[in-house]
Each structure stands twice: as C-alpha cells, then as structure tokens.
Write a protein that holds these residues in place. Sequence first.
Motif, PDB file in Angstrom:
ATOM      1  N   VAL A 293       4.762  -1.766 -34.388  1.00 59.05           N
ATOM      2  CA  VAL A 293       5.641  -0.691 -33.631  1.00 59.05           C
ATOM      3  C   VAL A 293       6.343  -1.626 -33.099  1.00 59.05           C
ATOM      4  CG1 VAL A 293       5.275   0.685 -31.074  1.00 59.05           C
ATOM      5  CG2 VAL A 293       4.210   1.564 -33.778  1.00 59.05           C
ATOM      6  N   LEU A 294       7.648  -1.098 -33.190  1.00 56.91           N
ATOM      7  CA  LEU A 294       8.565  -2.039 -31.910  1.00 56.91           C
ATOM      8  C   LEU A 294       9.456  -1.093 -30.111  1.00 56.91           C
ATOM      9  CD1 LEU A 294      12.138  -1.945 -31.402  1.00 56.91           C
ATOM     10  CD2 LEU A 294      11.192  -1.453 -33.332  1.00 56.91           C
ATOM     11  N   VAL A 295       9.689  -2.651 -29.630  1.00 62.42           N
ATOM     12  CA  VAL A 295      10.190  -1.576 -27.534  1.00 62.42           C
ATOM     13  C   VAL A 295      11.384  -2.270 -27.410  1.00 62.42           C
ATOM     14  CG1 VAL A 295      10.040  -1.769 -25.636  1.00 62.42           C
ATOM     15  CG2 VAL A 295       7.633  -1.638 -27.180  1.00 62.42           C
TER      16      VAL A 295
ATOM     17  N   GLY B  76       1.090 -12.276 -34.997  1.00 70.42           N
ATOM     18  CA  GLY B  76       2.191 -12.687 -35.012  1.00 70.42           C
ATOM     19  C   GLY B  76       3.563 -11.389 -33.714  1.00 70.42           C
ATOM     20  N   THR B  77       4.689 -12.387 -34.022  1.00 67.76           N
ATOM     21  CA  THR B  77       5.320 -12.032 -32.667  1.00 67.76           C
ATOM     22  C   THR B  77       7.315 -11.907 -33.181  1.00 67.76           C
ATOM     23  OG1 THR B  77       5.375 -13.463 -31.374  1.00 67.76           O
ATOM     24  CG2 THR B  77       4.267 -12.115 -30.643  1.00 67.76           C
ATOM     25  N   TYR B  78       7.717 -10.688 -32.958  1.00 68.13           N
ATOM     26  CA  TYR B  78       9.108 -11.339 -32.860  1.00 68.13           C
ATOM     27  C   TYR B  78       9.910 -10.433 -32.074  1.00 68.13           C
ATOM     28  CZ  TYR B  78      10.904  -6.402 -34.620  1.00 68.13           C
ATOM     29  OH  TYR B  78      10.585  -5.345 -34.717  1.00 68.13           O
TER      30      TYR B  78
ATOM     31  N   LEU C 110      11.463 -15.132 -34.890  1.00 63.18           N
ATOM     32  CA  LEU C 110       9.844 -15.134 -35.489  1.00 63.18           C
ATOM     33  C   LEU C 110       8.623 -15.737 -35.614  1.00 63.18           C
ATOM     34  CD1 LEU C 110      11.435 -13.732 -38.778  1.00 63.18           C
ATOM     35  CD2 LEU C 110      10.444 -12.452 -37.580  1.00 63.18           C
ATOM     36  N   SER C 111       7.544 -15.673 -35.030  1.00 63.90           N
ATOM     37  CA  SER C 111       6.185 -16.212 -34.723  1.00 63.90           C
ATOM     38  C   SER C 111       5.178 -16.122 -35.298  1.00 63.90           C
ATOM     39  CB  SER C 111       6.065 -16.515 -33.413  1.00 63.90           C
ATOM     40  OG  SER C 111       5.082 -17.724 -32.947  1.00 63.90           O
TER      41      SER C 111
END
Length: 163
Positions: free
Chosen positions: A43-45, A77-79, A108-109
Amino acid sequence: MKLYTYPLSALLLASPSLFAKDFSGHRVGIGMVDSGYLPKNVVLVEYGYEFNRIIGVNISGSSYEEDYYQDWLKYDGTYARISSDIGYTFDFNGWDLKPYALIGMIHLSESNTLSNSSTTEMQYGGGIRATLDFGGYVDLAFKAMDLQDRDGNESSLTIGYKF
C-alpha cells in the motif's frame, strides 16, 4: 457612447480569465504497488500538487513487512519517492485527463534476517490521471529504475481526492 466603450472593452478582455478553470491544487491518495523489488500488495500513500495544467510534483511512500519460510526469513522495508510529472491536462465536460511523463528519485531501505541494504536511484516512467469535477481522481502509473540485483519496474494504481 465613449462612456460604454471602456467598460465593455475591459469586460471582453477579462472574460477569458474570469471563466478559465484553475488546474492547480493539492491532492492526496492511497493506492497499491506491484513491482519486482517490493513484496506483493504494498500500500502506498501519496501527496501531490499541481502547479498548472502541465507541471505537478508528487511525494509518496510506503513501508512493508514480509515473512518467508515460516517466519525464518523476514523482510522489513520502506521507500520514499519524490518526482515531477510533466504532461497536459485535457479538460472534458465534467472531468479532466492528464497523460504524463515523470522523473524523480526513490530511496529504498530494506532489512532482512541476513542483511541490510539502502539505495537511492533515479526513477522515470509515465502514467495517466483522470480527475472528476468533484475532486476524486484515479492515477495509473508505470515506473522503472536500474537496480543491480532485482527488477526495477513498477506499476501503481492510486485513488484519491484533489482539493
């Protein structure tokens, strides 16, 4: 006669600007991402701002967690992404359509049970956004980037509201 000429001229010159549609505004949305470098169904915001009918800016991000092999291998992770879209907004009766090209940066992490990684890459692509007159919008975008060890292609579908 001369008394009516000046106000009538001013009205005629001002008429297009009085009735022109304002394409600028903030927008927020939520969507789904399908890619070769993220787990499925992320899911992206998204936040965006349209400066005019041609140029806009987007900021989006997501975090995800995925378990593999009965919780033996975990991915967290997060981006975060910032990009600019350049296109032309076509004004139809009751809705607008903007096909666009985009260019931006993505960070990207990711960490898993075995290692940690972080990268910042250039991202490019295109998409199409349909906005209804009441403010609701649907955005379909395709993006790509060069990753060494994974597929860098991404597609996303976002639904949101433009203020």
